[in-house]
Scaffold this active site. Structure first.
Site, PDB file in Angstrom:
ATOM      1  N   CYS A  58     -73.232   5.760 -52.170  1.00 34.00           N
ATOM      2  CA  CYS A  58     -72.433   6.956 -52.462  1.00 34.00           C
ATOM      3  C   CYS A  58     -71.410   7.129 -51.348  1.00 34.00           C
ATOM      4  CB  CYS A  58     -73.314   8.205 -52.535  1.00 34.00           C
ATOM      5  SG  CYS A  58     -74.640   8.107 -53.759  1.00 34.00           S
ATOM      6  N   GLY A  63     -68.918   4.710 -55.298  1.00 34.78           N
ATOM      7  CA  GLY A  63     -69.635   5.300 -56.429  1.00 34.78           C
ATOM      8  C   GLY A  63     -68.678   5.694 -57.527  1.00 34.78           C
ATOM      9  N   ASN A  68     -75.452  10.683 -48.514  1.00 37.54           N
ATOM     10  CA  ASN A  68     -75.324   9.246 -48.753  1.00 37.54           C
ATOM     11  C   ASN A  68     -76.525   8.560 -48.095  1.00 37.54           C
ATOM     12  OD1 ASN A  68     -73.304   6.641 -47.245  1.00 37.54           O
ATOM     13  ND2 ASN A  68     -74.493   6.563 -49.129  1.00 37.54           N
ATOM     14  N   GLY A  69     -77.280   7.830 -48.874  1.00 38.06           N
ATOM     15  CA  GLY A  69     -78.457   7.155 -48.354  1.00 38.06           C
ATOM     16  C   GLY A  69     -79.609   7.280 -49.327  1.00 38.06           C
ATOM     17  N   CYS A  76     -76.244  -0.613 -41.332  1.00 40.56           N
ATOM     18  CA  CYS A  76     -76.330  -1.538 -42.457  1.00 40.56           C
ATOM     19  C   CYS A  76     -75.281  -2.650 -42.320  1.00 40.56           C
ATOM     20  CB  CYS A  76     -76.108  -0.785 -43.766  1.00 40.56           C
ATOM     21  SG  CYS A  76     -75.928  -1.847 -45.216  1.00 40.56           S
ATOM     22  N   TYR A 106     -69.599  -6.165 -47.700  1.00 45.57           N
ATOM     23  CA  TYR A 106     -69.158  -5.809 -49.052  1.00 45.57           C
ATOM     24  C   TYR A 106     -68.846  -4.337 -49.265  1.00 45.57           C
ATOM     25  CZ  TYR A 106     -69.424  -5.253 -54.165  1.00 45.57           C
ATOM     26  OH  TYR A 106     -69.157  -4.940 -55.462  1.00 45.57           O
ATOM     27  N   SER A 109     -63.685  -8.966 -53.363  1.00 46.49           N
ATOM     28  CA  SER A 109     -64.473  -8.860 -52.144  1.00 46.49           C
ATOM     29  C   SER A 109     -64.608 -10.173 -51.390  1.00 46.49           C
ATOM     30  CB  SER A 109     -65.860  -8.298 -52.465  1.00 46.49           C
ATOM     31  OG  SER A 109     -66.473  -9.055 -53.494  1.00 46.49           O
ATOM     32  N   ASP A 121     -67.573 -16.313 -52.309  1.00 45.16           N
ATOM     33  CA  ASP A 121     -67.965 -15.000 -52.826  1.00 45.16           C
ATOM     34  C   ASP A 121     -68.758 -14.274 -51.751  1.00 45.16           C
ATOM     35  OD1 ASP A 121     -68.195 -12.899 -54.563  1.00 45.16           O
ATOM     36  OD2 ASP A 121     -69.382 -13.942 -56.072  1.00 45.16           O
ATOM     37  N   ASP A 122     -68.880 -12.944 -51.900  1.00 42.05           N
ATOM     38  CA  ASP A 122     -69.563 -12.162 -50.870  1.00 42.05           C
ATOM     39  C   ASP A 122     -71.078 -12.287 -50.941  1.00 42.05           C
ATOM     40  OD1 ASP A 122     -70.661  -9.612 -52.445  1.00 42.05           O
ATOM     41  OD2 ASP A 122     -68.668 -10.081 -53.192  1.00 42.05           O
ATOM     42  N   CYS A 141     -83.082  -3.319 -51.227  1.00 45.93           N
ATOM     43  CA  CYS A 141     -82.750  -2.276 -50.253  1.00 45.93           C
ATOM     44  C   CYS A 141     -83.332  -0.950 -50.725  1.00 45.93           C
ATOM     45  CB  CYS A 141     -81.236  -2.143 -50.104  1.00 45.93           C
ATOM     46  SG  CYS A 141     -80.733  -0.770 -49.039  1.00 45.93           S
ATOM     47  N   CYS A 194     -79.426  -3.207 -39.592  1.00 45.78           N
ATOM     48  CA  CYS A 194     -80.403  -3.278 -40.673  1.00 45.78           C
ATOM     49  C   CYS A 194     -79.977  -4.439 -41.564  1.00 45.78           C
ATOM     50  CB  CYS A 194     -80.454  -1.982 -41.486  1.00 45.78           C
ATOM     51  SG  CYS A 194     -81.567  -2.116 -42.909  1.00 45.78           S
ATOM     52  N   CYS A 207     -82.307  -6.608 -46.490  1.00 42.73           N
ATOM     53  CA  CYS A 207     -82.058  -7.302 -47.758  1.00 42.73           C
ATOM     54  C   CYS A 207     -82.040  -8.814 -47.571  1.00 42.73           C
ATOM     55  CB  CYS A 207     -80.762  -6.816 -48.404  1.00 42.73           C
ATOM     56  SG  CYS A 207     -79.312  -6.926 -47.336  1.00 42.73           S
TER      57      CYS A 207
END
Length: 489
Positions: free
Chosen positions: A21, A47, A125-126, A260, A266, A307, A369-370, A406, A463, A466
């Site tokens: 978000c 978002g 956001n989170g 993050c 990305y 991206s 690609d990302d 995540c 972090c 992922c």
């Protein structure tokens, strides 16, 4: 309204992680809601499902508007913006990561609560990783929830606090919360910003004339002509008044920062600044590292737009292989196909991307690609490149294999649906049907992000759960539902 009635903005893009978000707020400017609408427009990439704005004016009180769809389709209408007067306003753009996946207007933030000392609105956001436990506790004690969002827990925890002012109640509430949060909130007189102790999600402070702004990214400050002042620190709370005073405190126990790292890869816009570094430059450097780690003989380097473009440019520069626009993105797809027929669905990714056949034919092509999530889009793009007459197709991925979900504000598939969770790199290469497939190493990604020595295995600087499966905050709700953490090595 169901998901079928309101699909994602790009209904065929099923191979990307969804961007959490975005939050934005301003104080001390005339018609603050108009500035918030501009800021949210700049954060639309975070978002696209829905957005909301709350404003306050002494003669009009709190007013709010929440709408499905893009900011440009809703918050550019004068008739709507005139209902949001005042010099203090916050807003939120949403992609649901917690709560019901079926779109419901009650889940759209900001959320509002009326307390004994006045009203307050919050935008988050989170993701709260102990939200289920908190929700059960609050309901048992009499709280009545209006949404399925984890963020609403913060309002109810504030309501139960015994503190005498709203910022102190927010501190109380957030001390009970686990996971990741960047919060922008407002009272009748104050704009408030808070980041969790690990600083997982971003939040920045800007100055606009005599007023102030809080934003998820610096690119949204640019659009309103605000000067970037600094990042809100991990574990910091700032309380800003209309008179221009900024009070800073650190109400949480200090912890090593774990921002993050996928923001670099990305999520953030390439024209934003993170940790004093250009996101674009970091992504270009990822391509440089990738070319050093995984060289291959080829004729052309192409990005999977948009991206993958900075990394592809970096790869081409380092490798000496020419960069070309081998894939062209249809910038105007938007929500053209709200209810696509089965025939159109079968066209898949071709609705978004088209191959530049004259450039591709007969070439050995490197596609940058990302990320690779499920692998479905990667296979379709490979087929398009081969159909256009490419001699070879080599994938180079600007992030390590995404093998773990995540739980900190990103909508990730279940682990068994992540390609890297069930296949080795060689197996993924065979599955995608490409001539070669290589991912940047975790150390290489860290070097590109400015950590010259790579990743500190004992105390990671970001972090990267992922990729590594090492979660800085235990995902309590998911463990209760059966999620298996990575075994300690």
């Amino acid at each position: 309204m169901s998901e079928a009635q309101f699909p994602p903005a790009h209904p065929f893009d099923d191979d990307k992680l969804k961007e959490e978000c975005g939050v934005f707020g301003v104080v001390g400017v005339t018609d603050a809601a108009n500035f918030v609408a501009l800021g949210l427009h700049a954060l639309q990439h975070r978002g696209q499902e829905a957005g909301g704005i709350v404003s306050y004016a002494p003669d009009a009180g709190f007013n709010s508007a929440r709408r499905f769809g893009y900011v440009r389709d809703n918050f550019t209408k004068q008739s709507l913006m005139e209902t949001l007067p005042g010099a203090l306003s916050i807003g939120h753009v949403r992609y649901s990561t917690a709560g019901s996946k079926a779109a419901a207007i009650r889940d759209v933030q900001p959320f509002f609560g009326e307390f004994s000392m006045g009203g307050a609105a919050i935008a988050h956001n989170g993701n709260i990783t102990n939200a289920d436990a908190l929700r059960r506790e609050l309901i048992e004690r009499g709280s009545i929830f209006q949404s399925s969002s984890d963020s609403e827990c913060i309002i109810h925890l504030m309501a139960r606090s015994l503190q005498r002012n709203i910022p102190s109640r927010m501190e109380d509430a957030l001390r009970r919360v686990e996971g990741a949060f960047s919060v922008v909130a407002m009272t009748r007189t104050k704009l408030i910003g808070v980041r969790d102790p690990l600083g997982v999600r971003p939040l920045v402070l800007g100055k606009i004339g005599d007023g102030w702004a809080l934003s998820s990214e610096t690119c949204a400050l640019d659009i309103i002509g605000a000067e970037f002042v600094r990042e809100i620190e991990p574990g910091e709370m700032v309380v800003i008044t209309a008179e221009g005073g900024v009070e800073s405190s650190h109400p949480f126990r200090p912890q090593p920062s774990r921002f993050c790292i996928f923001e670099h890869v990305y999520f953030s816009r390439p024209d934003s600044i993170i940790g004093g570094r250009s996101v674009y430059e970091t992504r270009r450097q990822i391509g440089v590292e990738l070319a050093r780690e995984a060289p291959v003989e080829a004729d052309l380097v192409c990005a999977v737009p948009d991206s993958g473009t900075p990394a592809a440019i970096g790869f081409a520069h380092e490798s000496g292989i020419p960069f070309g626009m081998g894939i062209i993105r249809n910038q105007y797809m938007g929500r053209t196909f709200i209810e696509p027929t089965e025939q159109i669905r079968n066209m898949g990714v071709r609705l978004k991307l088209n191959v530049n056949r004259a450039l591709i034919r007969g070439k050995r092509v490197i596609l940058v690609d990302d990320s690779v999530v499920r692998g479905t889009t990667s296979r379709k793009i490979k087929e398009m490149i081969l159909d256009a007459g490419a001699a070879e197709v080599h994938f180079r991925i600007a992030s390590p294999p995404t093998a773990w979900p995540c739980f900190y504000g990103v909508d990730t598939p279940q682990r068994e649906k992540l390609l890297a969770a069930t296949m080795s790199e060689d197996e993924m290469c065979q599955h995608l049907g490409v001539d070669s497939l290589k991912f940047i190493s975790l150390d290489g990604l860290y070097r590109a992000a400015g950590e010259a020595e790579g990743r500190n295995a004992k105390c990671p600087q970001y972090c990267d759960a992922c990729f590594s499966g090492e979660y800085p905050v235990k995902p309590a709700d998911m463990i209760e539902k059966g999620f298996q953490m990575k075994a300690a090595e």
